[in-house]
Write an enzyme that holds these catalytic residues in place. Structure first.
Site, PDB file in Angstrom:
ATOM      1  CG  MET A 108      -1.902  -1.210   1.114  1.00 37.76           C
ATOM      2  SD  MET A 108      -3.463  -0.931   1.948  1.00 37.76           S
ATOM      3  CE  MET A 108      -2.903  -0.746   3.609  1.00 37.76           C
ATOM      4  N   GLY A 109       2.131   1.090  -0.360  1.00 38.43           N
ATOM      5  CA  GLY A 109       3.009   2.256  -0.492  1.00 38.43           C
ATOM      6  C   GLY A 109       3.537   2.741   0.845  1.00 38.43           C
ATOM      7  CG  LEU A 148       7.117   1.449  -1.096  1.00 36.10           C
ATOM      8  CD1 LEU A 148       7.826   1.085  -2.400  1.00 36.10           C
ATOM      9  CD2 LEU A 148       6.202   0.311  -0.663  1.00 36.10           C
ATOM     10  CG  HIS A 149       8.750   0.319   5.637  1.00 32.40           C
ATOM     11  ND1 HIS A 149       9.003  -1.025   5.711  1.00 32.40           N
ATOM     12  CD2 HIS A 149       7.411   0.451   5.856  1.00 32.40           C
ATOM     13  CE1 HIS A 149       7.900  -1.681   6.000  1.00 32.40           C
ATOM     14  NE2 HIS A 149       6.896  -0.804   6.083  1.00 32.40           N
ATOM     15  CG  HIS A 172       6.962  -2.025   1.882  1.00 29.50           C
ATOM     16  ND1 HIS A 172       6.922  -0.839   2.581  1.00 29.50           N
ATOM     17  CD2 HIS A 172       5.739  -2.599   2.040  1.00 29.50           C
ATOM     18  CE1 HIS A 172       5.728  -0.703   3.124  1.00 29.50           C
ATOM     19  NE2 HIS A 172       4.987  -1.750   2.826  1.00 29.50           N
ATOM     20  CD  GLN A 178      -5.990  -3.736   2.759  1.00 28.04           C
ATOM     21  OE1 GLN A 178      -5.874  -4.218   1.645  1.00 28.04           O
ATOM     22  NE2 GLN A 178      -5.013  -3.836   3.660  1.00 28.04           N
ATOM     23  N   GLY A 195       5.106 -10.378   3.958  1.00 31.21           N
ATOM     24  CA  GLY A 195       5.924 -10.192   5.160  1.00 31.21           C
ATOM     25  C   GLY A 195       5.304 -10.859   6.381  1.00 31.21           C
ATOM     26  CG  ASP A 246       1.033  -7.218   7.848  1.00 32.13           C
ATOM     27  OD1 ASP A 246       0.322  -6.519   8.563  1.00 32.13           O
ATOM     28  OD2 ASP A 246       1.995  -6.750   7.206  1.00 32.13           O
ATOM     29  CG  MET A 288      11.373  -1.023   9.606  1.00 35.91           C
ATOM     30  SD  MET A 288      12.489  -1.040   8.227  1.00 35.91           S
ATOM     31  CE  MET A 288      14.005  -0.735   9.109  1.00 35.91           C
TER      32      MET A 288
HETATM   33  P1  AMP Z   1       1.638  -2.993   3.404  1.00 34.39           P
HETATM   34  O1  AMP Z   1       2.160  -1.935   2.490  1.00 34.39           O
HETATM   35  O2  AMP Z   1       1.665  -2.603   4.849  1.00 34.39           O
HETATM   36  O3  AMP Z   1       0.309  -3.528   2.959  1.00 34.39           O
HETATM   37  O4  AMP Z   1       2.656  -4.212   3.306  1.00 34.39           O
HETATM   38  C1  AMP Z   1       2.969  -4.806   2.093  1.00 34.39           C
HETATM   39  C2  AMP Z   1       3.768  -6.058   2.334  1.00 34.39           C
HETATM   40  O5  AMP Z   1       4.970  -5.724   3.033  1.00 34.39           O
HETATM   41  C3  AMP Z   1       3.022  -7.062   3.241  1.00 34.39           C
HETATM   42  O6  AMP Z   1       3.259  -8.372   2.756  1.00 34.39           O
HETATM   43  C4  AMP Z   1       3.650  -6.837   4.568  1.00 34.39           C
HETATM   44  O7  AMP Z   1       3.579  -7.963   5.436  1.00 34.39           O
HETATM   45  C5  AMP Z   1       5.083  -6.525   4.184  1.00 34.39           C
HETATM   46  N1  AMP Z   1       5.751  -5.794   5.265  1.00 34.39           N
HETATM   47  C6  AMP Z   1       5.286  -4.704   5.917  1.00 34.39           C
HETATM   48  N2  AMP Z   1       6.134  -4.337   6.888  1.00 34.39           N
HETATM   49  C7  AMP Z   1       7.157  -5.233   6.859  1.00 34.39           C
HETATM   50  C8  AMP Z   1       8.350  -5.396   7.631  1.00 34.39           C
HETATM   51  N3  AMP Z   1       8.663  -4.582   8.636  1.00 34.39           N
HETATM   52  N4  AMP Z   1       9.174  -6.417   7.315  1.00 34.39           N
HETATM   53  C9  AMP Z   1       8.879  -7.268   6.292  1.00 34.39           C
HETATM   54  N5  AMP Z   1       7.763  -7.163   5.524  1.00 34.39           N
HETATM   55  C10 AMP Z   1       6.914  -6.161   5.813  1.00 34.39           C
END
Ligand code: AMP
Length: 281
Positions: free
Chosen positions: A30-31, A33-34, A37, A61, A149, A152, A186
């Site tokens: 969902m952007g 980014l860190h 991601h 969601q 990741g 989640d 993160m």
């Molecule tokens: P999101 O942008 O929060 O929807 O996350 C996108 C993907 O990045 C999901 O599969 C998350 O589980 C993964 N993700 C988010 N934070 C982390 C993290 N700190 N370490 C590893 N994967 C992550």
């Protein structure tokens, strides 16, 4: 890096990859980014896959409209990070591209107990939304590998179940949680924390570590009570749950010999953070 906005264009590109015998690794996000991601993307690159990242803040969601409205958007920086990491394709669709017939009357998925517990219980409809977007993205991208990741944890289980329900050939790869030096997982939501709050937020990692270290020694219910109190005394305004659960079912674990996962969801101010730690007994 190619930036693609339309599903049809992405489908064509993926067909080209397939024609050339190249396998694809897909990282939906969902952007905002860190490094977390980016670690997923790097994993895909290490497997020599053509990498496709998606940035889409999925409205279906969010069970809380304010959370959706406040979700951080940092597209220029995201593009920079993806280019630096060597991402091949960024899919950047508008809402109408993902939901051409609107967001009502979308499919419903049988997620069983997974939808009744933890995030499923505290965020009604959340996992239906996750499945709706992932289903649509799988149809557009048809990836060979899907990178998720562990941060989640329950979402990984939900998506694995979705993949079974759809009989999708995509193989799921789960990457470990990237953390800051303090241990804080993160998260895009961390951007909404002040410096002070960010320091306090590391208490989640501390309690997870503490549970891990004491798991054979102190009874589960006491560990949970003490972890909850610690969070509340150390800057968290509300704790949705601290649980030690069976890693396969997410039902509360007894003290028997099995793999468990400790999971936490708690608020600092109005920012809700989640984290988990898998503990092999
Ligand atoms: P999101 O942008 O929060 O929807 O996350 C996108 C993907 O990045 C999901 O599969 C998350 O589980 C993964 N993700 C988010 N934070 C982390 C993290 N700190 N370490 C590893 N994967 C992550």
């Amino acid at each position: 890096m190619k930036v693609i906005k339309y599903a049809g264009d992405l489908r064509n590109l993926v067909s080209n990859f397939q024609f050339m015998g190249m396998q694809t690794g897909f990282v939906p996000t969902m952007g905002a980014l860190h490094e977390g991601h980016i670690s997923l993307l790097k994993m895909a690159k290490m497997q020599n896959l053509s990498t496709i990242c998606c940035i889409f803040v999925n409205p279906t969601q969010f069970n809380d409209q304010k959370d959706f409205d406040n979700y951080p958007i940092t597209i220029s920086n995201d593009i920079l990070l993806l280019e630096q990491a060597g991402c091949d394709v960024l899919f950047l669709p508008q809402i109408a591209e993902i939901y051409p017939h609107g967001t009502r009357n979308l499919p419903h998925y049988d997620l069983g107990e997974l939808e009744q517990v933890l995030e499923g219980a505290f965020r009604p409809g959340h996992y239906q939304g996750v499945c709706q977007v992932v289903h649509r993205l799988l149809n557009i991208v048809s990836p060979d590998f899907l990178f998720l990741g562990q941060k989640d944890f329950q979402q990984c289980m939900v998506i694995q179940r979705l993949i079974k329900l759809l009989d999708s050939p995509a193989q799921v790869v789960i990457a470990p949680t990237c953390r800051e030096r303090s241990g804080l997982a993160m998260s895009s939501r961390n951007q909404r924390l002040s410096e002070e709050e960010r320091k306090k937020a590391a208490a989640i990692f501390k309690v997870l570590e503490c549970i891990r270290q004491n798991i054979g020694i102190i009874p589960f219910d006491r560990l949970i009570n003490e972890a909850t109190s610690y969070l509340l005394f150390n800057g968290f305004s509300k704790v949705d749950y601290v649980i030690i659960a069976d890693a396969q079912s997410l039902q509360p674990a007894d003290s028997g010999g099995q793999n468990v996962v400790a999971l936490v969801a708690a608020f600092i101010g109005n920012v809700r953070l989640i984290d988990n730690m898998v503990i092999r007994l």
